[in-house]
Write a protein that holds these residues in place. Structure first.
Motif, PDB file in Angstrom:
ATOM      1  N   ASP A   1      30.561  39.025  39.834  1.00  0.00           N
ATOM      2  CA  ASP A   1      29.529  38.336  39.074  1.00  0.00           C
ATOM      3  C   ASP A   1      30.075  37.789  37.758  1.00  0.00           C
ATOM      4  OD1 ASP A   1      26.883  37.398  39.153  1.00  0.00           O
ATOM      5  OD2 ASP A   1      26.119  39.087  38.016  1.00  0.00           O
ATOM      6  N   GLN A   2      29.471  38.118  36.636  1.00  0.00           N
ATOM      7  CA  GLN A   2      29.748  37.429  35.384  1.00  0.00           C
ATOM      8  C   GLN A   2      30.801  38.115  34.509  1.00  0.00           C
ATOM      9  OE1 GLN A   2      27.785  34.270  34.824  1.00  0.00           O
ATOM     10  NE2 GLN A   2      28.089  34.918  36.925  1.00  0.00           N
TER      11      GLN A   2
ATOM     12  N   ALA B   1      34.894  50.158  46.603  1.00  0.00           N
ATOM     13  CA  ALA B   1      34.336  49.698  47.877  1.00  0.00           C
ATOM     14  C   ALA B   1      35.412  49.213  48.835  1.00  0.00           C
ATOM     15  CB  ALA B   1      33.322  48.580  47.631  1.00  0.00           C
ATOM     16  N   GLY B   2      36.631  49.001  48.308  1.00  0.00           N
ATOM     17  CA  GLY B   2      37.744  48.618  49.165  1.00  0.00           C
ATOM     18  C   GLY B   2      38.191  47.180  49.051  1.00  0.00           C
ATOM     19  N   ALA B   3      37.684  46.430  48.070  1.00  0.00           N
ATOM     20  CA  ALA B   3      38.099  45.042  47.906  1.00  0.00           C
ATOM     21  C   ALA B   3      39.598  44.956  47.657  1.00  0.00           C
ATOM     22  CB  ALA B   3      37.341  44.401  46.739  1.00  0.00           C
ATOM     23  N   ASP B   4      40.223  43.909  48.183  1.00  0.00           N
ATOM     24  CA  ASP B   4      41.643  43.678  47.956  1.00  0.00           C
ATOM     25  C   ASP B   4      41.888  42.970  46.631  1.00  0.00           C
ATOM     26  OD1 ASP B   4      42.576  44.659  50.549  1.00  0.00           O
ATOM     27  OD2 ASP B   4      41.572  42.889  51.370  1.00  0.00           O
ATOM     28  N   MET B   5      40.899  42.241  46.154  1.00  0.00           N
ATOM     29  CA  MET B   5      40.963  41.500  44.893  1.00  0.00           C
ATOM     30  C   MET B   5      39.566  41.472  44.299  1.00  0.00           C
ATOM     31  SD  MET B   5      41.675  37.400  44.335  1.00  0.00           S
ATOM     32  CE  MET B   5      43.441  37.446  44.056  1.00  0.00           C
ATOM     33  N   VAL B   6      39.489  41.424  42.959  1.00  0.00           N
ATOM     34  CA  VAL B   6      38.207  41.246  42.295  1.00  0.00           C
ATOM     35  C   VAL B   6      38.248  39.952  41.485  1.00  0.00           C
ATOM     36  CG1 VAL B   6      37.579  43.685  42.199  1.00  0.00           C
ATOM     37  CG2 VAL B   6      38.963  42.680  40.352  1.00  0.00           C
ATOM     38  N   SER B   7      37.073  39.441  41.157  1.00  0.00           N
ATOM     39  CA  SER B   7      37.000  38.197  40.395  1.00  0.00           C
ATOM     40  C   SER B   7      35.720  38.143  39.590  1.00  0.00           C
ATOM     41  CB  SER B   7      37.057  36.988  41.341  1.00  0.00           C
ATOM     42  OG  SER B   7      35.969  36.999  42.257  1.00  0.00           O
ATOM     43  N   ASN B   8      35.724  37.282  38.590  1.00  0.00           N
ATOM     44  CA  ASN B   8      34.535  36.992  37.782  1.00  0.00           C
ATOM     45  C   ASN B   8      34.411  35.497  37.559  1.00  0.00           C
ATOM     46  OD1 ASN B   8      35.398  39.884  36.095  1.00  0.00           O
ATOM     47  ND2 ASN B   8      33.308  39.644  36.839  1.00  0.00           N
ATOM     48  N   GLY B   9      33.183  35.071  37.290  1.00  0.00           N
ATOM     49  CA  GLY B   9      32.934  33.708  36.862  1.00  0.00           C
ATOM     50  C   GLY B   9      32.650  33.677  35.369  1.00  0.00           C
ATOM     51  N   ASP B  10      33.149  32.648  34.698  1.00  0.00           N
ATOM     52  CA  ASP B  10      32.914  32.518  33.253  1.00  0.00           C
ATOM     53  C   ASP B  10      32.656  31.055  32.883  1.00  0.00           C
ATOM     54  OD1 ASP B  10      32.505  33.813  30.869  1.00  0.00           O
ATOM     55  OD2 ASP B  10      34.606  33.879  30.274  1.00  0.00           O
ATOM     56  N   SER B  11      31.869  30.377  33.708  1.00  0.00           N
ATOM     57  CA  SER B  11      31.672  28.941  33.520  1.00  0.00           C
ATOM     58  C   SER B  11      31.054  28.548  32.184  1.00  0.00           C
ATOM     59  CB  SER B  11      30.839  28.378  34.678  1.00  0.00           C
ATOM     60  OG  SER B  11      31.590  28.460  35.882  1.00  0.00           O
ATOM     61  N   PRO B  12      30.131  29.319  31.589  1.00  0.00           N
ATOM     62  CA  PRO B  12      29.620  28.934  30.261  1.00  0.00           C
ATOM     63  C   PRO B  12      30.687  28.933  29.173  1.00  0.00           C
ATOM     64  CG  PRO B  12      28.112  30.470  31.319  1.00  0.00           C
ATOM     65  CD  PRO B  12      29.362  30.438  32.153  1.00  0.00           C
ATOM     66  N   ALA B  13      31.832  29.528  29.453  1.00  0.00           N
ATOM     67  CA  ALA B  13      32.939  29.533  28.481  1.00  0.00           C
ATOM     68  C   ALA B  13      33.775  28.268  28.563  1.00  0.00           C
ATOM     69  CB  ALA B  13      33.835  30.748  28.713  1.00  0.00           C
ATOM     70  N   GLY B  14      33.486  27.405  29.543  1.00  0.00           N
ATOM     71  CA  GLY B  14      34.262  26.197  29.729  1.00  0.00           C
ATOM     72  C   GLY B  14      33.984  25.133  28.693  1.00  0.00           C
ATOM     73  N   PRO B  15      34.760  24.042  28.690  1.00  0.00           N
ATOM     74  CA  PRO B  15      34.661  22.994  27.669  1.00  0.00           C
ATOM     75  C   PRO B  15      33.334  22.252  27.629  1.00  0.00           C
ATOM     76  CG  PRO B  15      36.768  22.872  28.803  1.00  0.00           C
ATOM     77  CD  PRO B  15      35.931  23.847  29.562  1.00  0.00           C
TER      78      PRO B  15
ATOM     79  N   PRO C   1      44.455  43.058  42.061  1.00  0.00           N
ATOM     80  CA  PRO C   1      44.607  41.707  41.509  1.00  0.00           C
ATOM     81  C   PRO C   1      43.265  41.149  41.018  1.00  0.00           C
ATOM     82  CG  PRO C   1      45.674  41.885  43.654  1.00  0.00           C
ATOM     83  CD  PRO C   1      44.847  43.120  43.468  1.00  0.00           C
ATOM     84  N   TYR C   2      43.377  40.180  40.096  1.00  0.00           N
ATOM     85  CA  TYR C   2      42.180  39.637  39.450  1.00  0.00           C
ATOM     86  C   TYR C   2      42.212  38.109  39.451  1.00  0.00           C
ATOM     87  CZ  TYR C   2      38.638  38.748  35.863  1.00  0.00           C
ATOM     88  OH  TYR C   2      37.538  38.295  35.185  1.00  0.00           O
ATOM     89  N   MET C   3      41.067  37.506  39.779  1.00  0.00           N
ATOM     90  CA  MET C   3      40.914  36.058  39.769  1.00  0.00           C
ATOM     91  C   MET C   3      39.768  35.672  38.835  1.00  0.00           C
ATOM     92  SD  MET C   3      39.987  33.393  42.902  1.00  0.00           S
ATOM     93  CE  MET C   3      41.472  33.707  43.848  1.00  0.00           C
ATOM     94  N   LEU C   4      39.945  34.558  38.113  1.00  0.00           N
ATOM     95  CA  LEU C   4      38.930  34.042  37.192  1.00  0.00           C
ATOM     96  C   LEU C   4      38.490  32.665  37.653  1.00  0.00           C
ATOM     97  CD1 LEU C   4      37.368  34.205  34.429  1.00  0.00           C
ATOM     98  CD2 LEU C   4      39.379  33.068  33.416  1.00  0.00           C
ATOM     99  N   HIS C   5      37.174  32.427  37.618  1.00  0.00           N
ATOM    100  CA  HIS C   5      36.617  31.121  37.986  1.00  0.00           C
ATOM    101  C   HIS C   5      35.881  30.515  36.796  1.00  0.00           C
ATOM    102  CE1 HIS C   5      34.489  27.960  40.181  1.00  0.00           C
ATOM    103  NE2 HIS C   5      33.396  28.361  39.554  1.00  0.00           N
TER     104      HIS C   5
END
Length: 340
Positions: free
Chosen positions: A140-141, A189-203, A232-236
């Motif tokens: 999520d966020q 829960a067993g995820a191989d990677m986690v991620s978050n969204g941070d679109s309000p931080a964009g330009p 591992p971690y991914m950012l969107h």
């Protein structure tokens, strides 16, 4: 190589046998399986079924388990609407002023129903595929994005210009704790990677200097926390991120998932040898509304940019609409599998 091995290879800096594919397709997967969003979000077995059926149909490499973008806000007490045929959406925040931060309740994300459902769906998907398919649990966020939901977007934007910084950082610290709780749940829960969204931080909303001061430090913190758990971690971030790409590259993330509006040539150059690029075909204009030939052409353009850089996970730039023709996904997959 299987899907898990392909994605794990590019994250490790090793060239895979073919470019791995991980679709952001939760709405399409539910639609094709015959479920509406209300049925989908309320049942982890249905969520898992949707992704299992999609993988079996399209034979891609990684599952992105997603539900909506307001789960952590709901866990914090923000009012959330749950439309029958759309992802959930939140109302304006629960903080009338930053001076109320000390009144925010302690939140245990694991006790929030929709966070539990999300993680249980990840567990079921991972249990089904094992190490055949790579499973990314979206969390999520990111902290700045969550802060906009607790305070309200317009209010927080004004706060950044007018309020004492220590109050802003107190809110961001509060949000960081909540984001990290969800990351830990996904790991368990067993995820191989986690991620978050941070679109309000964009330009589109923050200047590069504000991004560097208020959002980037917390993206770094949650990334470091994920790494401390050994995952591992991914950012969107949505939109055109060209003017903050150099800053984003310093975040420490394993992968950046970027929108089609971002200059792919600039992103490839800045991320080369450091970070995996995930994206970035236009999900609406091309994948949903384009022809299979247009999808093939855009996919080929992206693959050519990364011809000598194997740190690529092929994906849409954001969530794929439910109305997307299956022929367009097949065209994208076929192009990637045949690319030499």
């Amino acid at each position: 190589m299987n899907g898990y091995e392909r994605i794990n290879s590019v994250l490790s800096g090793i060239k895979p046998d073919t470019t791995p594919i991980m679709f952001h397709n939760f709405m399409m997967a539910a639609h094709e399986a015959g479920y509406n969003m209300e049925q989908y979000r309320n049942n982890p077995q249905i969520i898992a079924e949707c992704f299992i059926r999609a993988i079996e149909k399209y034979q891609y490499d990684g599952v992105l388990v997603d539900i909506d973008t307001v789960t952590l806000a709901g866990a914090c007490g923000v009012k959330v609407d749950f439309p029958k045929n759309e992802p959930a959406r939140s109302h304006d925040g629960i903080l009338h002023s930053l001076s109320e931060i000390d009144k925010l309740s302690v939140v245990n994300v694991s006790q929030y129903r929709y966070a539990e459902i999300w993680c249980e769906a990840v567990r079921l998907v991972k249990e089904h595929f094992g190490n055949e398919i790579y499973v990314r649990g979206n969390c999520d966020q990111a902290p700045f994005s969550l802060a906009t939901m607790l305070r309200g977007v317009e209010n927080l934007m004004m706060d950044l210009c007018m309020e004492k910084k220590e109050l802003i950082f107190s809110l961001l610290d509060y949000c960081c704790n909540i984001t990290c709780q969800f990351i830990k749940m996904m790991k368990e829960a067993g995820a191989d990677m986690v991620s978050n969204g941070d679109s309000p931080a964009g330009p589109s909303m923050l200047s590069p200097s504000m991004y560097e001061e208020f959002a980037l430090p917390y993206e770094k913190k949650v990334c470091e926390y994920a790494h401390s758990l050994g995952i591992p971690y991914m950012l969107h971030i949505c939109g055109n991120t060209n003017i903050i790409l150099e800053q984003m590259v310093t975040s420490g993330v394993d992968s950046l998932e970027l929108d089609y509006k971002t200059d792919i040539h600039k992103a490839e150059e800045l991320m080369r040898g450091k970070i995996v690029f995930s994206g970035n075909i236009d999900p609406s204009g091309i994948i949903a509304l384009g022809t299979p030939q247009q999808v093939e052409e855009k996919t080929m353009e992206l693959l050519e940019v990364f011809r000598n850089n194997h740190r690529l996970i092929l994906n849409a730039g954001c969530a794929i609409p439910p109305i997307t023709p299956s022929e367009n996904l097949y065209a994208m997959i076929r192009t990637a599998r045949n690319f030499k």
